[in-house]
Design a protein around this motif. Structure first.
Motif, mmCIF file in Angstrom:
data_model
loop_
_atom_site.group_PDB
_atom_site.id
_atom_site.type_symbol
_atom_site.label_atom_id
_atom_site.label_comp_id
_atom_site.label_asym_id
_atom_site.label_seq_id
_atom_site.Cartn_x
_atom_site.Cartn_y
_atom_site.Cartn_z
ATOM 1 N N ASP A 115 -6.288 -4.298 -4.163
ATOM 2 C CA ASP A 115 -6.773 -2.965 -4.530
ATOM 3 C C ASP A 115 -7.730 -2.379 -3.493
ATOM 4 O O ASP A 115 -8.497 -1.475 -3.798
ATOM 5 C CB ASP A 115 -7.444 -2.997 -5.899
ATOM 6 C CG ASP A 115 -8.750 -3.784 -5.894
ATOM 7 O OD1 ASP A 115 -8.976 -4.565 -4.953
ATOM 8 O OD2 ASP A 115 -9.544 -3.610 -6.840
ATOM 9 N N GLN A 116 -7.693 -2.898 -2.286
ATOM 10 C CA GLN A 116 -8.605 -2.446 -1.233
ATOM 11 C C GLN A 116 -7.809 -1.914 -0.042
ATOM 12 O O GLN A 116 -6.811 -2.507 0.355
ATOM 13 C CB GLN A 116 -9.482 -3.601 -0.750
ATOM 14 C CG GLN A 116 -10.358 -4.212 -1.816
ATOM 15 C CD GLN A 116 -11.569 -3.362 -2.102
ATOM 16 O OE1 GLN A 116 -12.308 -3.004 -1.196
ATOM 17 N NE2 GLN A 116 -11.783 -3.045 -3.364
ATOM 18 N N LEU A 117 -8.287 -0.829 0.523
ATOM 19 C CA LEU A 117 -7.733 -0.275 1.743
ATOM 20 C C LEU A 117 -8.684 -0.655 2.865
ATOM 21 O O LEU A 117 -9.899 -0.450 2.742
ATOM 22 C CB LEU A 117 -7.615 1.244 1.622
ATOM 23 C CG LEU A 117 -6.893 1.984 2.725
ATOM 24 C CD1 LEU A 117 -5.470 1.464 2.915
ATOM 25 C CD2 LEU A 117 -6.868 3.471 2.405
ATOM 26 N N ALA A 118 -8.160 -1.251 3.945
ATOM 27 C CA ALA A 118 -9.021 -1.763 5.005
ATOM 28 C C ALA A 118 -8.531 -1.342 6.383
ATOM 29 O O ALA A 118 -7.330 -1.305 6.644
ATOM 30 C CB ALA A 118 -9.086 -3.283 4.949
ATOM 31 N N ILE A 119 -9.484 -1.025 7.244
ATOM 32 C CA ILE A 119 -9.219 -0.771 8.653
ATOM 33 C C ILE A 119 -9.912 -1.888 9.419
ATOM 34 O O ILE A 119 -11.091 -2.172 9.211
ATOM 35 C CB ILE A 119 -9.739 0.601 9.098
ATOM 36 C CG1 ILE A 119 -8.975 1.708 8.371
ATOM 37 C CG2 ILE A 119 -9.604 0.755 10.622
ATOM 38 C CD1 ILE A 119 -9.452 3.115 8.690
ATOM 39 N N THR A 120 -9.155 -2.537 10.308
ATOM 40 C CA THR A 120 -9.679 -3.614 11.134
ATOM 41 C C THR A 120 -9.734 -3.168 12.585
ATOM 42 O O THR A 120 -8.728 -2.699 13.129
ATOM 43 C CB THR A 120 -8.795 -4.875 11.022
ATOM 44 O OG1 THR A 120 -8.733 -5.270 9.652
ATOM 45 C CG2 THR A 120 -9.351 -6.017 11.864
ATOM 46 N N LEU A 121 -10.911 -3.291 13.187
ATOM 47 C CA LEU A 121 -11.122 -2.953 14.593
ATOM 48 C C LEU A 121 -11.532 -4.219 15.333
ATOM 49 O O LEU A 121 -12.327 -5.003 14.821
ATOM 50 C CB LEU A 121 -12.273 -1.952 14.748
ATOM 51 C CG LEU A 121 -12.231 -0.667 13.948
ATOM 52 C CD1 LEU A 121 -13.583 0.018 14.018
ATOM 53 C CD2 LEU A 121 -11.155 0.233 14.481
ATOM 54 N N VAL A 122 -11.022 -4.393 16.529
ATOM 55 C CA VAL A 122 -11.464 -5.502 17.383
ATOM 56 C C VAL A 122 -11.943 -4.890 18.690
ATOM 57 O O VAL A 122 -11.246 -4.079 19.292
ATOM 58 C CB VAL A 122 -10.331 -6.514 17.662
ATOM 59 C CG1 VAL A 122 -10.814 -7.604 18.612
ATOM 60 C CG2 VAL A 122 -9.809 -7.103 16.360
ATOM 61 N N GLN A 123 -13.150 -5.278 19.082
ATOM 62 C CA GLN A 123 -13.708 -4.844 20.363
ATOM 63 C C GLN A 123 -14.016 -6.090 21.174
ATOM 64 O O GLN A 123 -14.695 -6.997 20.698
ATOM 65 C CB GLN A 123 -14.965 -4.002 20.146
ATOM 66 C CG GLN A 123 -15.443 -3.288 21.369
ATOM 67 C CD GLN A 123 -14.521 -2.151 21.794
ATOM 68 O OE1 GLN A 123 -13.375 -2.049 21.356
ATOM 69 N NE2 GLN A 123 -14.997 -1.301 22.647
ATOM 70 N N ARG A 124 -13.489 -6.150 22.386
ATOM 71 C CA ARG A 124 -13.679 -7.306 23.247
ATOM 72 C C ARG A 124 -14.967 -7.184 24.041
ATOM 73 O O ARG A 124 -15.353 -6.104 24.480
ATOM 74 C CB ARG A 124 -12.528 -7.444 24.231
ATOM 75 C CG ARG A 124 -11.170 -7.434 23.589
ATOM 76 C CD ARG A 124 -10.632 -8.824 23.379
ATOM 77 N NE ARG A 124 -9.261 -8.749 22.888
ATOM 78 C CZ ARG A 124 -8.917 -8.972 21.636
ATOM 79 N NH1 ARG A 124 -9.804 -9.286 20.747
ATOM 80 N NH2 ARG A 124 -7.661 -8.888 21.246
ATOM 81 N N ARG A 125 -15.623 -8.318 24.234
ATOM 82 C CA ARG A 125 -16.830 -8.356 25.057
ATOM 83 C C ARG A 125 -16.411 -8.200 26.519
ATOM 84 O O ARG A 125 -15.450 -8.811 26.960
ATOM 85 C CB ARG A 125 -17.563 -9.683 24.863
ATOM 86 C CG ARG A 125 -18.883 -9.768 25.626
ATOM 87 C CD ARG A 125 -19.581 -11.073 25.350
ATOM 88 N NE ARG A 125 -18.802 -12.254 25.681
ATOM 89 C CZ ARG A 125 -18.652 -12.753 26.909
ATOM 90 N NH1 ARG A 125 -19.239 -12.170 27.930
ATOM 91 N NH2 ARG A 125 -17.921 -13.836 27.102
ATOM 92 N N PRO A 126 -17.134 -7.361 27.267
ATOM 93 C CA PRO A 126 -16.819 -7.217 28.689
ATOM 94 C C PRO A 126 -16.866 -8.574 29.392
ATOM 95 O O PRO A 126 -17.764 -9.373 29.146
ATOM 96 C CB PRO A 126 -17.927 -6.300 29.213
ATOM 97 C CG PRO A 126 -18.421 -5.579 28.022
ATOM 98 C CD PRO A 126 -18.254 -6.531 26.860
ATOM 99 N N GLY A 127 -15.861 -8.834 30.216
ATOM 100 C CA GLY A 127 -15.819 -10.087 30.953
ATOM 101 C C GLY A 127 -15.276 -11.261 30.160
ATOM 102 O O GLY A 127 -15.237 -12.373 30.657
ATOM 103 N N SER A 128 -14.863 -11.035 28.898
ATOM 104 C CA SER A 128 -14.330 -12.152 28.114
ATOM 105 C C SER A 128 -12.953 -12.530 28.640
ATOM 106 O O SER A 128 -12.285 -11.744 29.303
ATOM 107 C CB SER A 128 -14.241 -11.791 26.632
ATOM 108 O OG SER A 128 -13.205 -10.860 26.407
ATOM 109 N N SER A 129 -12.543 -13.715 28.331
ATOM 110 C CA SER A 129 -11.245 -14.214 28.816
ATOM 111 C C SER A 129 -10.080 -13.463 28.198
ATOM 112 O O SER A 129 -8.976 -13.511 28.710
ATOM 113 C CB SER A 129 -11.114 -15.703 28.542
ATOM 114 O OG SER A 129 -11.223 -15.948 27.144
#
Length: 131
Positions: A115-129
């Motif tokens: 019963d939940q509507l969800a938005i998932t965001l992923v932000q990468r750390r600069p310089g991460s693999s």
């Protein structure tokens, strides 16, 4: 305390625009802990604000806006969710979705927990693999 000592933070606020500044500030503070650049922090703040705004227009009466932040050494994942008045997934077309897609490394929207509507965001750390 290192990032990995507390990899998940759960924040709940009333599903009202008045509380968006709390969510934006939390996202910015956590991104700063991961050494995001100032530009990346601002991009994340805007993306979180936009995701919340999309969901707030669909929130049911008395619903909470829940934000879960999952930190790793390489990225920050933000899951924003509400109990909507009507359980329909918004279109992935239009300006709001284009903006989200441009600001985050990845973005998705789905029905979760029945019963939940969800938005998932992923932000990468600069310089991460994985960047």
């Amino acid at each position: 305390m290192s990032v990995d000592d507390r990899p998940e933070i759960d924040l709940r606020v009333p599903a009202e625009s008045l509380y968006l500044s709390v969510v934006r500030t939390a996202a910015a503070g956590l991104a700063a802990r991961l050494d995001f650049t100032l530009d990346d922090i601002e991009d994340l703040r805007i993306a979180v604000d936009e995701a919340c705004s999309i969901l707030l227009t669909r929130a049911g009466d008395g619903s909470d806006l829940r934000c879960r932040f999952h930190l790793t050494s390489d990225d920050l994942t933000v899951v924003v969710q509400v109990r909507p008045a009507a359980l329909t997934v918004p279109s992935r077309e239009g300006f709001a979705w284009t903006l989200l897609s441009a600001l985050a490394a990845s973005v998705d929207i789905a029905v979760i927990e029945e019963d939940q509507l969800a938005i998932t965001l992923v932000q990468r750390r600069p310089g991460s693999s994985t960047a």
